[in-house]
Design an enzyme around this catalytic site. Structure first.
Site, PDB file in Angstrom:
ATOM      1  NE  ARG A 253    -118.027 -43.662  22.628  1.00  0.00           N
ATOM      2  CZ  ARG A 253    -117.907 -43.922  23.936  1.00  0.00           C
ATOM      3  NH1 ARG A 253    -118.808 -44.642  24.552  1.00  0.00           N
ATOM      4  NH2 ARG A 253    -116.889 -43.436  24.618  1.00  0.00           N
ATOM      5  CD  GLU A 282    -124.019 -40.116  23.686  1.00  0.00           C
ATOM      6  OE1 GLU A 282    -123.160 -39.627  24.441  1.00  0.00           O
ATOM      7  OE2 GLU A 282    -124.153 -41.322  23.499  1.00  0.00           O
ATOM      8  CG  HIS A 304    -122.750 -41.735  27.298  1.00  0.00           C
ATOM      9  ND1 HIS A 304    -122.093 -41.373  26.154  1.00  0.00           N
ATOM     10  CD2 HIS A 304    -121.915 -42.620  27.922  1.00  0.00           C
ATOM     11  CE1 HIS A 304    -120.922 -41.982  26.088  1.00  0.00           C
ATOM     12  NE2 HIS A 304    -120.794 -42.750  27.168  1.00  0.00           N
TER      13      HIS A 304
HETATM   14  N1  LIG Z   1    -121.492 -46.266  27.926  1.00  0.00           N
HETATM   15  C1  LIG Z   1    -120.440 -45.949  28.616  1.00  0.00           C
HETATM   16  O1  LIG Z   1    -120.485 -45.075  29.471  1.00  0.00           O
HETATM   17  C2  LIG Z   1    -119.166 -46.665  28.392  1.00  0.00           C
HETATM   18  C3  LIG Z   1    -118.855 -47.144  27.156  1.00  0.00           C
HETATM   19  N2  LIG Z   1    -117.680 -47.785  26.943  1.00  0.00           N
HETATM   20  C4  LIG Z   1    -117.394 -48.252  25.602  1.00  0.00           C
HETATM   21  O2  LIG Z   1    -117.293 -49.659  25.594  1.00  0.00           O
HETATM   22  C5  LIG Z   1    -116.518 -50.061  24.488  1.00  0.00           C
HETATM   23  C6  LIG Z   1    -115.616 -51.217  24.853  1.00  0.00           C
HETATM   24  O3  LIG Z   1    -114.730 -50.856  25.872  1.00  0.00           O
HETATM   25  P1  LIG Z   1    -113.607 -51.885  26.380  1.00  0.00           P
HETATM   26  O4  LIG Z   1    -114.216 -53.216  26.617  1.00  0.00           O
HETATM   27  O5  LIG Z   1    -112.908 -51.231  27.481  1.00  0.00           O
HETATM   28  O6  LIG Z   1    -112.677 -51.966  25.097  1.00  0.00           O
HETATM   29  P2  LIG Z   1    -111.649 -53.135  24.742  1.00  0.00           P
HETATM   30  O7  LIG Z   1    -110.703 -52.534  23.786  1.00  0.00           O
HETATM   31  O8  LIG Z   1    -111.136 -53.794  25.956  1.00  0.00           O
HETATM   32  O9  LIG Z   1    -112.563 -54.186  23.968  1.00  0.00           O
HETATM   33  C7  LIG Z   1    -113.061 -53.979  22.691  1.00  0.00           C
HETATM   34  C8  LIG Z   1    -113.159 -55.341  22.006  1.00  0.00           C
HETATM   35  O10 LIG Z   1    -113.824 -55.162  20.764  1.00  0.00           O
HETATM   36  C9  LIG Z   1    -113.240 -56.083  19.862  1.00  0.00           C
HETATM   37  N3  LIG Z   1    -113.567 -55.701  18.494  1.00  0.00           N
HETATM   38  C10 LIG Z   1    -113.060 -54.683  17.769  1.00  0.00           C
HETATM   39  N4  LIG Z   1    -113.619 -54.678  16.552  1.00  0.00           N
HETATM   40  C11 LIG Z   1    -114.502 -55.708  16.513  1.00  0.00           C
HETATM   41  C12 LIG Z   1    -115.388 -56.206  15.518  1.00  0.00           C
HETATM   42  N5  LIG Z   1    -115.488 -55.625  14.323  1.00  0.00           N
HETATM   43  N6  LIG Z   1    -116.153 -57.276  15.834  1.00  0.00           N
HETATM   44  C13 LIG Z   1    -116.063 -57.854  17.041  1.00  0.00           C
HETATM   45  N7  LIG Z   1    -115.231 -57.436  18.014  1.00  0.00           N
HETATM   46  C14 LIG Z   1    -114.471 -56.362  17.744  1.00  0.00           C
HETATM   47  C15 LIG Z   1    -111.775 -56.008  20.187  1.00  0.00           C
HETATM   48  O11 LIG Z   1    -111.091 -57.169  19.735  1.00  0.00           O
HETATM   49  C16 LIG Z   1    -111.797 -55.948  21.708  1.00  0.00           C
HETATM   50  O12 LIG Z   1    -111.691 -57.236  22.286  1.00  0.00           O
HETATM   51  C17 LIG Z   1    -115.818 -48.790  24.013  1.00  0.00           C
HETATM   52  O13 LIG Z   1    -116.484 -48.297  22.895  1.00  0.00           O
HETATM   53  C18 LIG Z   1    -116.025 -47.834  25.116  1.00  0.00           C
HETATM   54  O14 LIG Z   1    -116.011 -46.529  24.719  1.00  0.00           O
HETATM   55  C19 LIG Z   1    -116.767 -48.000  27.943  1.00  0.00           C
HETATM   56  C20 LIG Z   1    -117.026 -47.533  29.203  1.00  0.00           C
HETATM   57  C21 LIG Z   1    -118.237 -46.803  29.513  1.00  0.00           C
HETATM   58  O1  LIG Z   2    -115.440 -44.341  28.926  1.00  0.00           O
HETATM   59  C1  LIG Z   2    -116.220 -44.330  27.965  1.00  0.00           C
HETATM   60  O2  LIG Z   2    -115.937 -44.767  26.854  1.00  0.00           O
HETATM   61  C2  LIG Z   2    -117.535 -43.745  28.136  1.00  0.00           C
HETATM   62  O3  LIG Z   2    -118.324 -43.844  27.242  1.00  0.00           O
HETATM   63  C3  LIG Z   2    -117.846 -42.973  29.337  1.00  0.00           C
HETATM   64  O4  LIG Z   2    -118.254 -41.709  28.920  1.00  0.00           O
HETATM   65  P1  LIG Z   2    -118.344 -40.485  29.965  1.00  0.00           P
HETATM   66  O5  LIG Z   2    -116.971 -40.273  30.500  1.00  0.00           O
HETATM   67  O6  LIG Z   2    -119.302 -40.888  31.022  1.00  0.00           O
HETATM   68  O7  LIG Z   2    -118.818 -39.321  29.177  1.00  0.00           O
END
Ligand SMILES: NC(=O)C1=CN([C@@H]2O[C@H](COP(=O)(O)OP(=O)(O)OC[C@H]3O[C@@H](n4cnc5c(N)ncnc54)[C@H](O)[C@@H]3O)[C@@H](O)[C@H]2O)C=CC1
Ligand SMILES: O=C(O)C(=O)COP(=O)(O)O
Length: 598
Positions: A253, A282, A304
């Site tokens: 993010r 964004e 994104h």
């Molecule tokens: N760019 C995109 O299109 C996408 C972005 N994302 C983003 O990826 C991120 C992670 O997603 P997931 O892995 O599914 O989440 P998740 O909940 O499985 O993993 C997040 C991890 O971050 C850790 N965490 C929380 N606070 C922390 C800190 N201060 N320091 C270190 N570790 C910390 C948690 O313990 C957890 O293991 C989310 O923000 C999500 O929105 C996810 C999918 C697509």
């Molecule tokens: O799943 C997430 O956290 C994402 O960031 C994906 O975002 P989007 O659904 O592609 O706008």
């Protein structure tokens, strides 16, 4: 702004159905058609992209469901305006664009797809890792501008380099495995991660602080959610601790790296490059730090795109549409962000009890309170889980099922269906107090592995007033009522039931059959429930001492031990104030008739 400014890509079927009175779902972003197809059968689905914040507030009052991705800001104002809204679904992972606590306050369920797009996000991270290492962005841009700049675009290899991962959750762990596959050494920082799982995945070290991580990594990637604790996690002080040859990645993010600090780090050479998929705004506002980062020569930027693959979009769409379908027809979500997580195994175990308890609530309202809401509101209930069911700690679905059953047959239910998020709110609004009790083993021989007892007391009676009891159990997946007030029963609570309180004397069944036959009502099943043992003993004792009064609707039994309930399942529907109910009530020996629709 009036919703007339909306650019709409609503399907013609959606437009045609907009005037019907089926529940409506608004989809203000591009969500894959696979999942939406599940919803078209039961609901009106309007896909309307390009809405402003004002448009959304103006439109939302007529919708029951809202499905968004990351672009729509589901603010407290949107949720407050959504008077019919029961579910907000995030077709993806991050819910930082949704005011989840405001949704909870309004009893609106927020669901997401916790893992539908994580492979896509991890692969995109690897794409940016390699692109920053090999200057792919600049190479492409310069060549398109007819420049051949081989000597300026010498990259580095990732093999044998160290990747630091902050946030070793679902995406972080996948990135770790892929990077190890590329020959990288991985170290991670995540205070909540399991050291065993990290080790199994091949992570060399789970460090405890940024100070341990930042100086040793050649690449840094962040995979935490955006939280108060992760906003600006990497500022100037942190970026200055990194190697000047290091490259940073962000597919999580915008805002986890402070954008001004990152610009400075790139300009002043504290680090060598960045691969960025996400920004604080964004698209980035003109001349903002985010826009300058996207345009920076040392940055490979994507708009994104982490989750933007055909496969991920199908996955997340199916995940959330399945949940919206379930929630709008009264079922349970599998990934509610603002309710306890229900694992599939636990869900299977709870499901028949959810049905049972909902029917027990409905039976209570219609049998004891005659369908009158006023007699349910202000009551105190005790819901007791016996045996194996007493081991279940997440009883929110069972609690919600009771509230739903109690209020669903009451006409002024407010048009809102009860769910695991709003159940407490609705119960409180109606003055219904429910105490849940877990009785693992009360010493009595158990007939069933799990049993549920619902007890109610007169308001203000402190449990000392007249007590009404319904008891039920599950056998296989079939639900049964085993006790109704003072009577030992064994019937399946389903359909239209007539419950007749009568003297258990010869001829009663024939009389009832005649009345129903006269009105052309077909009996599906019939059961006579006799007084249970305690009630028989109490009745005998009462009769012995005074020869007359027994609790409940019975005024003077003369022979209390002969009371019984006749429970009839009938075909078709019967009105509560119909002639047949009146005639049954007047038949000889019938003390009371209740009509129950379950
Ligand atoms: N760019 C995109 O299109 C996408 C972005 N994302 C983003 O990826 C991120 C992670 O997603 P997931 O892995 O599914 O989440 P998740 O909940 O499985 O993993 C997040 C991890 O971050 C850790 N965490 C929380 N606070 C922390 C800190 N201060 N320091 C270190 N570790 C910390 C948690 O313990 C957890 O293991 C989310 O923000 C999500 O929105 C996810 C999918 C697509
Ligand atoms: O799943 C997430 O956290 C994402 O960031 C994906 O975002 P989007 O659904 O592609 O706008």
């Amino acid at each position: 702004m009036a919703p007339s400014a909306i650019t709409s890509d609503t399907s013609s079927a959606g437009e045609a159905a907009a005037s019907d009175n089926r529940p409506r779902i608004l989809v203000p972003e591009k969500v894959s058609a696979e999942g939406l197809a599940l919803l078209h059968k039961l609901y009106t689905v309007d896909t309307r992209t390009g809405l402003t914040a004002e448009d959304l507030i103006a439109l939302i009052p007529s919708y029951h469901g809202l499905i968004v991705r990351s672009e729509t800001k589901v603010t407290a104002a949107v949720l407050a305006a959504g008077s019919k809204l029961r579910v907000v679904a995030r077709a993806g992972v991050g819910v930082d664009n949704i005011d989840v606590s405001a949704a909870t306050g309004h009893g609106i369920i927020v669901v997401n797809s916790p893992s539908g797009n994580i492979a896509a996000a991890a692969e995109h991270t690897i794409a940016l890792l390699l692109a920053t290492a090999r200057n792919v962005g600049r190479a492409d841009a310069t060549l398109k501008a007819a420049k051949w700049e081989r000597s300026k675009l010498v990259g580095i290899e990732v093999g044998r380099k160290t990747l630091g991962i902050i946030g070793l959750g679902k995406v972080g762990m996948k990135v770790a495995r892929m990077a190890i596959g590329l020959g990288m050494k991985v170290v991670a920082l995540d205070p909540y991660a399991s050291a065993d799982m990290a080790k199994q995945a091949g992570v060399e070290a789970l460090v405890e602080s940024l100070a341990d991580l930042l100086p040793v990594v050649d690449f840094l990637t962040i995979h935490t959610p955006l939280l108060a604790s992760t906003l600006n996690l990497l500022g100037e002080a942190e970026l200055q601790k990194m190697k000047p040859t290091a490259r940073v990645l962000n597919v999580a993010r915008g805002g986890v790296y402070n954008e001004e600090a990152l610009l400075k780090a790139l300009d002043e050479g504290w680090i060598a490059g960045a691969g960025l998929d996400v920004f604080t705004a964004e698209p980035p506002a003109l001349d903002s730090a985010a826009a300058r980062l996207a345009a920076h020569p040392k940055v490979v930027a994507t708009p994104h795109l982490g989750a933007s693959t055909v496969e991920a979009q199908e996955n997340v769409s199916m995940d959330v549409c399945t949940q919206v379908l379930e929630i709008l027809r009264g079922g349970l979500p599998t990934a509610a962000v603002n309710a306890p997580l229900i694992m599939p195994e636990e869900y299977r175990r709870l499901e028949p009890f959810v049905r049972l308890i909902e029917r027990m609530g409905g039976l209570y309202t219609q049998h004891f309170a005659g369908g009158r809401g006023g007699m349910v509101g202000g009551r105190r209930f005790e819901l007791v889980y016996h045996g194996e069911l007493a081991e279940i700690s997440n009883t929110r679905p069972l609690f919600a099922a009771l509230v739903k059953g109690l209020v669903s047959s009451i006409s002024d239910a407010g048009g809102r269906d009860v769910n695991i998020v709003n159940a407490t709110l609705i119960a409180r609004e109606r003055g219904i107090a429910i105490d849940e009790k877990h009785v693992r083993n009360d010493g009595s021989p158990a007939l069933h592995a799990s049993l549920v007892t619902l007890r109610s007391f007169e308001p203000g009676g402190g449990g000392t007033g007249h007590e009404q009891v319904i008891e039920g159990y599950v056998s296989g997946k079939v639900i049964f009522i085993s006790k109704l007030d003072r009577f030992a029963a064994n019937f399946h609570p389903e359909g239209v039931l007539l419950v007749l309180h009568n003297y258990d004397e010869p001829g009663k069944i024939g009389n009832v059959g005649m009345v129903l036959g006269k009105h052309g009502i077909n009996i599906k099943f019939m059961q006579v429930a006799a007084l249970n043992r305690e009630a028989r003993e109490a009745a005998a004792a009462a009769a012995a001492s005074s020869g007359s009064v027994v609790d409940g609707p019975v005024v003077d039994t003369g022979d209390a031990a002969k009371e019984a309930l006749m429970i009839l399942g009938v075909d078709g529907d019967i009105a509560r104030d119909s002639e047949v109910v009146r005639e049954l009530g007047e038949a000889e020996g019938i003390l009371n008739v209740s009509l129950v629709r379950l």
